[in-house]
Design an enzyme around this catalytic site. Structure first.
Site, mmCIF file in Angstrom:
data_model
loop_
_atom_site.group_PDB
_atom_site.id
_atom_site.type_symbol
_atom_site.label_atom_id
_atom_site.label_comp_id
_atom_site.label_asym_id
_atom_site.label_seq_id
_atom_site.Cartn_x
_atom_site.Cartn_y
_atom_site.Cartn_z
ATOM 1 C CE LYS A 13 -2.907 8.533 10.212
ATOM 2 N NZ LYS A 13 -3.399 7.509 11.163
ATOM 3 N NE ARG A 88 3.091 6.194 12.893
ATOM 4 C CZ ARG A 88 2.349 6.045 11.798
ATOM 5 N NH1 ARG A 88 2.450 6.877 10.802
ATOM 6 N NH2 ARG A 88 1.502 5.054 11.731
ATOM 7 N NE ARG A 127 -6.149 -0.965 7.135
ATOM 8 C CZ ARG A 127 -5.510 0.115 7.573
ATOM 9 N NH1 ARG A 127 -5.734 1.274 7.003
ATOM 10 N NH2 ARG A 127 -4.675 0.058 8.583
ATOM 11 N NE ARG A 139 -1.087 -1.463 7.093
ATOM 12 C CZ ARG A 139 -1.212 -0.241 7.601
ATOM 13 N NH1 ARG A 139 -1.898 0.679 6.943
ATOM 14 N NH2 ARG A 139 -0.678 0.057 8.755
ATOM 15 N NE ARG A 150 -0.794 -0.262 12.921
ATOM 16 C CZ ARG A 150 -1.770 -0.725 12.144
ATOM 17 N NH1 ARG A 150 -2.046 -2.019 12.134
ATOM 18 N NH2 ARG A 150 -2.453 0.085 11.378
HETATM 19 P P1 ADP Z 1 -1.344 3.321 10.505
HETATM 20 O O1 ADP Z 1 -2.518 2.673 9.859
HETATM 21 O O2 ADP Z 1 -0.911 2.672 11.764
HETATM 22 O O3 ADP Z 1 -1.506 4.789 10.632
HETATM 23 P P2 ADP Z 1 0.740 3.636 8.474
HETATM 24 O O4 ADP Z 1 0.401 3.025 7.168
HETATM 25 O O5 ADP Z 1 0.713 5.122 8.570
HETATM 26 O O6 ADP Z 1 -0.160 2.946 9.564
HETATM 27 O O7 ADP Z 1 2.203 3.141 8.935
HETATM 28 C C1 ADP Z 1 2.521 1.771 9.041
HETATM 29 C C2 ADP Z 1 3.854 1.606 9.767
HETATM 30 O O8 ADP Z 1 4.892 2.293 9.046
HETATM 31 C C3 ADP Z 1 3.915 2.169 11.168
HETATM 32 O O9 ADP Z 1 3.387 1.298 12.145
HETATM 33 C C4 ADP Z 1 5.427 2.387 11.313
HETATM 34 O O10 ADP Z 1 6.109 1.171 11.552
HETATM 35 C C5 ADP Z 1 5.830 2.886 9.949
HETATM 36 N N1 ADP Z 1 5.735 4.355 9.851
HETATM 37 C C6 ADP Z 1 4.889 5.068 9.053
HETATM 38 N N2 ADP Z 1 5.081 6.387 9.209
HETATM 39 C C7 ADP Z 1 6.058 6.525 10.148
HETATM 40 C C8 ADP Z 1 6.677 7.623 10.764
HETATM 41 N N3 ADP Z 1 6.339 8.890 10.448
HETATM 42 N N4 ADP Z 1 7.644 7.385 11.688
HETATM 43 C C9 ADP Z 1 8.002 6.134 12.014
HETATM 44 N N5 ADP Z 1 7.451 5.053 11.482
HETATM 45 C C10 ADP Z 1 6.481 5.218 10.554
#
Ligand code: ADP
Length: 197
Positions: A13, A88, A127, A139, A150
């Site tokens: 994404k 999400r 990554r 991260r 996740r």
């Molecule tokens: P990923 O690579 O898992 O898509 P993101 O960078 O989008 O990771 O998000 C990292 C973390 O930030 C998630 O695992 C969650 O803890 C939190 N997070 C991000 N967006 C949301 C959301 N819309 N609702 C709840 N938690 C979120």
């Protein structure tokens, strides 16, 4: 143009959002990036969110919805935005609909990247390695244990969001296993030929 990118962690994404941002001159709004910035800055939200993020769980809907509501009305989002990592949960999708109505904004499309689950952990590990090699911080949630959490959160809480947008007729899916440029072209086609179909 206002878009949502959906897909599991590691689907690509962020990569595609960066390209869409260049092409259409719209903002990439990644809730993950915004939350990580809050954690680094040790804001009250960051302090609250850190532990749950590190473990791979989801931050509460209230916090995330509040952040997005504020962010989409900033002047730099006026031309449009790509939501990456939001909504999400079903609750977040409904809150987003309500806020878009209130702000007289419309979504152009919801694009889902479909990726084999078996490939995701490899991508995340890759990554982490690349970040390390580049001397950048890895991260805290890019490790197998947090990744499992996740993915579980994705399956149980986020997969229904796709069904929600399938129901509203806004969902477009594309193959996220293809090469990066191929995915970009496919998204482009969906947006130019199909988004309003
Ligand atoms: P990923 O690579 O898992 O898509 P993101 O960078 O989008 O990771 O998000 C990292 C973390 O930030 C998630 O695992 C969650 O803890 C939190 N997070 C991000 N967006 C949301 C959301 N819309 N609702 C709840 N938690 C979120």
């Amino acid at each position: 143009m206002r878009l949502i990118l959906l897909g599991p962690p590691g689907a690509g994404k962020g990569t595609q959002a960066a390209r869409l941002m260049q092409k259409y001159g719209i903002q990439q709004l990644s809730t993950g990036d915004m939350l990580r910035a809050a954690v680094t800055a040790e804001t009250p939200i960051g302090l609250k969110a850190k532990a749950v993020m590190d473990a791979g769980g989801l931050v509460s809907d209230d916090i995330v919805v509040g952040i997005v509501a504020e962010r989409i009305q900033q002047p730099d989002a006026e031309r449009g935005f790509i939501l990456d990592g939001f909504p999400r949960t079903l609750n977040q999708a409904q809150a987003l609909d309500a806020m878009l109505i209130e702000k007289h904004m419309e979504l152009d499309a919801v694009i889902e990247l479909k990726v084999d689950e078996a490939a995701l952990l490899d991508r995340i590990s890759q990554r982490a390695k690349e970040m390390q090699a580049a001397g950048k911080p890895v991260r805290a949630d890019d490790n197998p244990e947090a990744f499992k959490t996740r993915l579980d959160a994705y399956r149980t809480l986020t997969a229904p969001v796709s069904d929600y947008y399938a129901g509203t007729g806004q969902l477009r899916t594309t193959d996220g296993m293809a090469a990066i440029d191929t995915v970009t072209d496919a998204i482009d086609k969906l947006l130019t030929h199909d988004a309003k179909a």
